[in-house]
Scaffold this active site. Sequence first.
Site, PDB file in Angstrom:
ATOM      1  N   LYS A   8      -2.002  -2.362  15.875  1.00  0.00           N
ATOM      2  CA  LYS A   8      -2.894  -1.458  14.691  1.00  0.00           C
ATOM      3  C   LYS A   8      -3.731  -0.594  15.722  1.00  0.00           C
ATOM      4  CE  LYS A   8      -1.886  -1.394  11.096  1.00  0.00           C
ATOM      5  NZ  LYS A   8      -0.773  -0.777  10.598  1.00  0.00           N
ATOM      6  N   ILE A  16       0.721  -1.181   0.065  1.00  0.00           N
ATOM      7  CA  ILE A  16      -0.132   0.006   0.085  1.00  0.00           C
ATOM      8  C   ILE A  16       0.877   1.250   0.022  1.00  0.00           C
ATOM      9  CG2 ILE A  16      -1.676   1.273   1.263  1.00  0.00           C
ATOM     10  CD1 ILE A  16      -2.816  -1.204   2.357  1.00  0.00           C
ATOM     11  N   TYR A  69      -0.751  -8.452  16.354  1.00  0.00           N
ATOM     12  CA  TYR A  69      -0.696  -7.597  15.376  1.00  0.00           C
ATOM     13  C   TYR A  69      -1.913  -6.620  15.197  1.00  0.00           C
ATOM     14  CZ  TYR A  69      -1.598  -5.785  10.711  1.00  0.00           C
ATOM     15  OH  TYR A  69      -2.112  -4.980   9.613  1.00  0.00           O
TER      16      TYR A  69
END
Length: 342
Positions: free
Chosen positions: A185, A32, A181
């Site tokens: 975030k 991205i 994870y």
Amino acid sequence: MSAVTAAPAWDVRRLPRADGKFFLVTGGNAGIGYFVAEQLAGTGGTVVLGCRDAVKAEAAMGSIRSRVPGAELRHMRLDLADLGSLEASVDALGLDRLDAVVHNAGVALDHTPRRETKDGHELMFATNHLGHFAPTGWLAPLLAVAPGSRIVTTGSFAAKSEHLDLDDLQSTHDYRPKRAYARSKLAQTLFGLELDRRLRAAGSTALSVVVHPGGALDSLTPARPPLHARTSAERLRALPAALLVQGKEAGAWPAVRAVLDPAVRGGQLWAPHRFGLRGEPALETPQGPRADTATAARLWTASRALTGIDPAGIDPTGIDPAGIGPNGVDPSGAGSLTDHHL
């Protein structure tokens, strides 16, 4: 009475010009981040790709230049997992101002055992959260020079379903890769929203905005050889998934809008408009753990203790870790504002 001209609708394929502006994209050499860099390069601004590997950065810049003739690009060596290297990386940037930084780079592990950085931090929490928390402080003087500068932090759809364990931010006691994870975030999301609250309290013109890309798959991503190739068979197999998710080119749209759209405001969360998974970027209201301001304030205090940096007022020597617990958490939950520079 003069007529009021309505602002044109945002078009992800017709971006406004940004000549003379400077943008830093962490992880801009792949995924991205690459598409964020490619799209921003098309506006005429100078884009700095922050990544560890100079060879991969050169390959990414070559790909962007093949699609954006005359693109203004630079590489900044950036290892987010090495906190001790970040100040030198920023010093080597060689800019006198920065109009936006996109905190995009990250690492996702799906296996055990738990891994640590050389600083002793769990790898995903260190890279995804601390590795962006700290350089925001070192970048503060450059962002302060550009009125209305943007700090864009990339969260994740996965953060919606998690809670932070402030007593175990490093996942020391119960390490599960996917959960670690998602929590990293969530930490990024809380950081981005808390940063804007502190900037507003300080009267800063800088804006902190949070984005997430939705569901972004390699198999739905346009080819960018040699960085990313996609066969016809892979494309056909991915078509059913396109009903729910999208490719990484589209996953870049929320971040690009957060950087460029004059209508974007600090403290906002931008995400794909279709169930938060695909489509053009739209405003999303943070709910649940992402809207927990008390946890965000305690995370800020913990992160300051772990990094020695305050992104809303860079003063590495003025942070007193006394009373901070083993994970960097102030048991009282109290945070404090230092002298702000943004």
